[in-house]
Design an enzyme around this catalytic site. Sequence first.
Site, PDB file in Angstrom:
ATOM      1  N   HIS A  29       3.483   1.849  -1.117  1.00  0.00           N
ATOM      2  CA  HIS A  29       3.749   1.396  -2.483  1.00  0.00           C
ATOM      3  C   HIS A  29       4.119   2.567  -3.391  1.00  0.00           C
ATOM      4  CE1 HIS A  29       1.074  -1.834  -0.903  1.00  0.00           C
ATOM      5  NE2 HIS A  29       2.058  -2.555  -1.401  1.00  0.00           N
ATOM      6  N   HIS A  36       7.947  -5.354   3.056  1.00  0.00           N
ATOM      7  CA  HIS A  36       6.894  -5.340   4.071  1.00  0.00           C
ATOM      8  C   HIS A  36       6.140  -6.664   4.077  1.00  0.00           C
ATOM      9  CE1 HIS A  36       4.967  -3.780   0.397  1.00  0.00           C
ATOM     10  NE2 HIS A  36       3.830  -4.281   0.875  1.00  0.00           N
ATOM     11  N   CYS A  71      -5.739 -10.591  -1.329  1.00  0.00           N
ATOM     12  CA  CYS A  71      -4.418 -10.216  -0.806  1.00  0.00           C
ATOM     13  C   CYS A  71      -4.619  -9.165   0.269  1.00  0.00           C
ATOM     14  CB  CYS A  71      -3.550  -9.590  -1.892  1.00  0.00           C
ATOM     15  SG  CYS A  71      -3.084 -10.679  -3.222  1.00  0.00           S
ATOM     16  N   HIS A  73      -2.525  -7.037   3.943  1.00  0.00           N
ATOM     17  CA  HIS A  73      -1.396  -6.795   4.844  1.00  0.00           C
ATOM     18  C   HIS A  73      -1.850  -6.984   6.285  1.00  0.00           C
ATOM     19  CE1 HIS A  73      -0.682  -4.334   1.217  1.00  0.00           C
ATOM     20  NE2 HIS A  73       0.579  -4.708   1.387  1.00  0.00           N
ATOM     21  N   GLU A  91     -13.163  -8.096   1.899  1.00  0.00           N
ATOM     22  CA  GLU A  91     -13.020  -7.970   0.451  1.00  0.00           C
ATOM     23  C   GLU A  91     -14.066  -8.752  -0.326  1.00  0.00           C
ATOM     24  OE1 GLU A  91      -9.313  -8.645  -1.966  1.00  0.00           O
ATOM     25  OE2 GLU A  91      -8.455  -7.480  -0.321  1.00  0.00           O
ATOM     26  N   TYR A 108       8.777 -11.908  -2.731  1.00  0.00           N
ATOM     27  CA  TYR A 108       8.951 -11.463  -4.106  1.00  0.00           C
ATOM     28  C   TYR A 108       9.115  -9.952  -4.179  1.00  0.00           C
ATOM     29  CZ  TYR A 108       4.279  -9.480  -4.351  1.00  0.00           C
ATOM     30  OH  TYR A 108       3.180  -8.692  -4.128  1.00  0.00           O
ATOM     31  N   GLU A 118       6.094  -3.717  -5.886  1.00  0.00           N
ATOM     32  CA  GLU A 118       5.635  -4.557  -4.774  1.00  0.00           C
ATOM     33  C   GLU A 118       6.878  -5.257  -4.254  1.00  0.00           C
ATOM     34  OE1 GLU A 118       3.165  -4.924  -2.969  1.00  0.00           O
ATOM     35  OE2 GLU A 118       1.276  -4.739  -4.035  1.00  0.00           O
ATOM     36  N   GLU A 120       7.488  -7.804  -1.017  1.00  0.00           N
ATOM     37  CA  GLU A 120       6.799  -8.397   0.118  1.00  0.00           C
ATOM     38  C   GLU A 120       7.337  -9.753   0.541  1.00  0.00           C
ATOM     39  OE1 GLU A 120       2.396  -6.464  -0.746  1.00  0.00           O
ATOM     40  OE2 GLU A 120       2.736  -8.539  -1.353  1.00  0.00           O
ATOM     41  N   TRP A 169       2.754 -11.786  -8.654  1.00  0.00           N
ATOM     42  CA  TRP A 169       2.829 -12.640  -7.473  1.00  0.00           C
ATOM     43  C   TRP A 169       2.018 -13.910  -7.677  1.00  0.00           C
ATOM     44  CZ3 TRP A 169       0.643  -7.772  -7.410  1.00  0.00           C
ATOM     45  CH2 TRP A 169      -0.747  -7.710  -7.243  1.00  0.00           C
TER      46      TRP A 169
END
Length: 179
Positions: A29, A36, A71, A73, A91, A108, A118, A120, A169
């Site tokens: 980022h 990604h 959120c 990855h 989290e 987005y 961002e 993604e 997002w």
Amino acid sequence: MATRAAEELVVLLDADGRPAGTMPKAEVHGPDTPLHLAFSVYVFDSAGSFLATRRALGKRTWPGVWTNSCCGHPGPGEDPADAATRRLGQELGLRPDRLELALPNFRYRAVAADGIVEHEVCPVFYAHLDGDPEPEPNPDPEEVAEWRWVPWASFRALAATAPWALSPWAVSQVGQLPA
């Protein structure tokens, strides 16, 4: 540069959304963030309340901003649904009873005021907790500053009337998710 075993890798994508390599999360980022793979999760309790979270102040992108529940990855070769379940545990200390793919092709690009981007392809999931209403999460303070159980209609209304109060997002996703 050698990659440490514990270093989290992000899956880079080509313009068509196909895997095209990896990059350490700590480096992905910036002002020229490559496309990604990511995911977003919206957690609902057994009474239909939604778990909104405020991102920790130390987050690289959109620190301190209210957003969806979680959120993250997927790692290389990791299924986004499996990654979503993993991150909910890491989290928020939550394990969903059911996970439902809500927006499989969400994509987005957003630029923060500080120039961080961002970019993604981000499948969006609903996570359902079938136990007691409004269970208490156990958030990782490096990820989550605050959390609140809120009516879904109220979060949708906030996204529509005060989009500056939420992550970009979440605003875009909520606009595409059913009421």
